[in-house]
Scaffold this motif. Structure first.
Motif, PDB file in Angstrom:
ATOM      1  N   GLN A  88     -15.094 -47.081   9.259  1.00 16.80           N
ATOM      2  CA  GLN A  88     -15.814 -48.122   9.987  1.00 16.80           C
ATOM      3  C   GLN A  88     -17.222 -48.331   9.426  1.00 16.80           C
ATOM      4  O   GLN A  88     -17.796 -49.403   9.576  1.00 16.80           O
ATOM      5  N   GLN A  89     -17.758 -47.330   8.755  1.00 17.23           N
ATOM      6  CA  GLN A  89     -19.071 -47.461   8.133  1.00 17.23           C
ATOM      7  C   GLN A  89     -18.995 -48.265   6.837  1.00 17.23           C
ATOM      8  O   GLN A  89     -20.021 -48.687   6.310  1.00 17.23           O
ATOM      9  N   GLN A  90     -17.794 -48.462   6.320  1.00 17.32           N
ATOM     10  CA  GLN A  90     -17.592 -49.236   5.084  1.00 17.32           C
ATOM     11  C   GLN A  90     -16.305 -50.053   5.189  1.00 17.32           C
ATOM     12  O   GLN A  90     -15.331 -49.793   4.470  1.00 17.32           O
ATOM     13  N   PRO A  91     -16.296 -51.046   6.084  1.00 14.49           N
ATOM     14  CA  PRO A  91     -15.057 -51.780   6.401  1.00 14.49           C
ATOM     15  C   PRO A  91     -14.499 -52.635   5.264  1.00 14.49           C
ATOM     16  O   PRO A  91     -13.329 -53.037   5.326  1.00 14.49           O
ATOM     17  N   ASP A  92     -15.287 -52.917   4.241  1.00 10.42           N
ATOM     18  CA  ASP A  92     -14.783 -53.725   3.129  1.00 10.42           C
ATOM     19  C   ASP A  92     -13.957 -52.919   2.129  1.00 10.42           C
ATOM     20  O   ASP A  92     -13.354 -53.475   1.219  1.00 10.42           O
ATOM     21  N   VAL A  93     -13.915 -51.615   2.326  1.00 11.23           N
ATOM     22  CA  VAL A  93     -13.158 -50.734   1.431  1.00 11.23           C
ATOM     23  C   VAL A  93     -11.714 -50.650   1.927  1.00 11.23           C
ATOM     24  O   VAL A  93     -11.468 -50.479   3.125  1.00 11.23           O
ATOM     25  N   ARG A  94     -10.775 -50.771   1.002  1.00  6.53           N
ATOM     26  CA  ARG A  94      -9.356 -50.597   1.364  1.00  6.53           C
ATOM     27  C   ARG A  94      -9.095 -49.117   1.651  1.00  6.53           C
ATOM     28  O   ARG A  94      -9.807 -48.240   1.163  1.00  6.53           O
ATOM     29  N   PHE A  95      -8.065 -48.830   2.452  1.00  8.64           N
ATOM     30  CA  PHE A  95      -7.783 -47.453   2.856  1.00  8.64           C
ATOM     31  C   PHE A  95      -7.571 -46.537   1.653  1.00  8.64           C
ATOM     32  O   PHE A  95      -8.136 -45.442   1.582  1.00  8.64           O
ATOM     33  N   SER A  96      -6.783 -46.977   0.690  1.00  7.36           N
ATOM     34  CA  SER A  96      -6.523 -46.136  -0.485  1.00  7.36           C
ATOM     35  C   SER A  96      -7.795 -45.901  -1.291  1.00  7.36           C
ATOM     36  O   SER A  96      -7.986 -44.818  -1.856  1.00  7.36           O
ATOM     37  N   GLN A  97      -8.674 -46.898  -1.328  1.00  4.91           N
ATOM     38  CA  GLN A  97      -9.968 -46.721  -1.988  1.00  4.91           C
ATOM     39  C   GLN A  97     -10.785 -45.664  -1.260  1.00  4.91           C
ATOM     40  O   GLN A  97     -11.429 -44.820  -1.898  1.00  4.91           O
ATOM     41  N   LEU A  98     -10.792 -45.736   0.054  1.00  5.67           N
ATOM     42  CA  LEU A  98     -11.542 -44.781   0.866  1.00  5.67           C
ATOM     43  C   LEU A  98     -11.096 -43.358   0.563  1.00  5.67           C
ATOM     44  O   LEU A  98     -11.914 -42.481   0.275  1.00  5.67           O
ATOM     45  N   ILE A  99      -9.794 -43.126   0.591  1.00  4.77           N
ATOM     46  CA  ILE A  99      -9.261 -41.791   0.341  1.00  4.77           C
ATOM     47  C   ILE A  99      -9.577 -41.343  -1.087  1.00  4.77           C
ATOM     48  O   ILE A  99     -10.014 -40.208  -1.313  1.00  4.77           O
ATOM     49  N   SER A 100      -9.405 -42.237  -2.042  1.00  4.24           N
ATOM     50  CA  SER A 100      -9.706 -41.912  -3.432  1.00  4.24           C
ATOM     51  C   SER A 100     -11.193 -41.563  -3.604  1.00  4.24           C
ATOM     52  O   SER A 100     -11.535 -40.574  -4.270  1.00  4.24           O
ATOM     53  N   ASN A 101     -12.063 -42.357  -3.010  1.00  2.00           N
ATOM     54  CA  ASN A 101     -13.499 -42.096  -3.098  1.00  2.00           C
ATOM     55  C   ASN A 101     -13.864 -40.751  -2.463  1.00  2.00           C
ATOM     56  O   ASN A 101     -14.656 -39.985  -3.017  1.00  2.00           O
ATOM     57  N   LEU A 102     -13.281 -40.469  -1.314  1.00  2.00           N
ATOM     58  CA  LEU A 102     -13.556 -39.203  -0.634  1.00  2.00           C
ATOM     59  C   LEU A 102     -13.048 -38.020  -1.467  1.00  2.00           C
ATOM     60  O   LEU A 102     -13.726 -36.994  -1.564  1.00  2.00           O
ATOM     61  N   GLN A 103     -11.879 -38.158  -2.066  1.00  2.00           N
ATOM     62  CA  GLN A 103     -11.349 -37.091  -2.912  1.00  2.00           C
ATOM     63  C   GLN A 103     -12.264 -36.848  -4.106  1.00  2.00           C
ATOM     64  O   GLN A 103     -12.506 -35.704  -4.485  1.00  2.00           O
ATOM     65  N   TYR A 104     -12.764 -37.920  -4.693  1.00  2.00           N
ATOM     66  CA  TYR A 104     -13.665 -37.791  -5.833  1.00  2.00           C
ATOM     67  C   TYR A 104     -14.926 -37.033  -5.423  1.00  2.00           C
ATOM     68  O   TYR A 104     -15.369 -36.125  -6.129  1.00  2.00           O
ATOM     69  N   ILE A 105     -15.497 -37.386  -4.273  1.00  2.00           N
ATOM     70  CA  ILE A 105     -16.709 -36.710  -3.791  1.00  2.00           C
ATOM     71  C   ILE A 105     -16.413 -35.236  -3.512  1.00  2.00           C
ATOM     72  O   ILE A 105     -17.173 -34.357  -3.909  1.00  2.00           O
ATOM     73  N   TYR A 106     -15.288 -34.970  -2.839  1.00  2.00           N
ATOM     74  CA  TYR A 106     -14.914 -33.581  -2.542  1.00  2.00           C
ATOM     75  C   TYR A 106     -14.785 -32.779  -3.841  1.00  2.00           C
ATOM     76  O   TYR A 106     -15.310 -31.677  -3.956  1.00  2.00           O
ATOM     77  N   SER A 107     -14.083 -33.341  -4.802  1.00  2.00           N
ATOM     78  CA  SER A 107     -13.870 -32.656  -6.070  1.00  2.00           C
ATOM     79  C   SER A 107     -15.199 -32.371  -6.767  1.00  2.00           C
ATOM     80  O   SER A 107     -15.414 -31.263  -7.270  1.00  2.00           O
ATOM     81  N   ALA A 108     -16.089 -33.354  -6.786  1.00  2.00           N
ATOM     82  CA  ALA A 108     -17.388 -33.195  -7.438  1.00  2.00           C
ATOM     83  C   ALA A 108     -18.224 -32.104  -6.766  1.00  2.00           C
ATOM     84  O   ALA A 108     -18.950 -31.372  -7.431  1.00  2.00           O
ATOM     85  N   GLN A 109     -18.096 -31.976  -5.453  1.00  5.50           N
ATOM     86  CA  GLN A 109     -18.868 -30.985  -4.700  1.00  5.50           C
ATOM     87  C   GLN A 109     -18.229 -29.598  -4.709  1.00  5.50           C
ATOM     88  O   GLN A 109     -18.847 -28.629  -4.285  1.00  5.50           O
ATOM     89  N   ASN A 110     -16.995 -29.504  -5.156  1.00  2.72           N
ATOM     90  CA  ASN A 110     -16.243 -28.252  -5.088  1.00  2.72           C
ATOM     91  C   ASN A 110     -15.645 -27.858  -6.435  1.00  2.72           C
ATOM     92  O   ASN A 110     -14.433 -27.632  -6.561  1.00  2.72           O
ATOM     93  N   ASN A 111     -16.517 -27.779  -7.432  1.00  3.19           N
ATOM     94  CA  ASN A 111     -16.130 -27.259  -8.744  1.00  3.19           C
ATOM     95  C   ASN A 111     -14.909 -27.988  -9.334  1.00  3.19           C
ATOM     96  O   ASN A 111     -13.988 -27.351  -9.862  1.00  3.19           O
TER      97      ASN A 111
END
Length: 86
Positions: free
Chosen positions: A19-42
């Motif tokens: 809801q904080q980024q409603p213009d993002v498609r669901f698959s984009q949201l998940i992909s972006n979150l995975q990328y951030i998680y990966s970057a923060q976790n080695n």
């Protein structure tokens, strides 16, 4: 047996983030979150591959989150929500 209540908690966190980024498609949201998680976790889940093309081999990578436990994902999502609210 996994805790059923985790489903609602994780979905609620995803809903807040989306809801904080409603213009993002669901698959984009998940992909972006995975990328951030990966970057923060080695670089968790990063898989390097070589694609064979007629013009030559190309080294690339993708993220594989199949084995990430829900409690780790939930904690990560919670930290995203808490950082956005502060």
């Amino acid at each position: 047996m996994r805790e059923k209540a985790r489903i609602e908690r994780i979905l609620s966190l995803l809903q807040i983030i989306w809801q904080q980024q409603p213009d993002v498609r669901f698959s984009q949201l998940i992909s972006n979150l995975q990328y951030i998680y990966s970057a923060q976790n080695n670089e968790y889940g990063k898989r390097k591959v070589i694609e064979k093309w007629s013009s030559g081999d190309i080294e690339t990578s993708y993220l594989d989150f199949f084995y990430l436990e829900d409690d780790k994902w939930e904690a990560f999502l919670k930290s995203i929500v808490e950082n956005k609210e502060s």
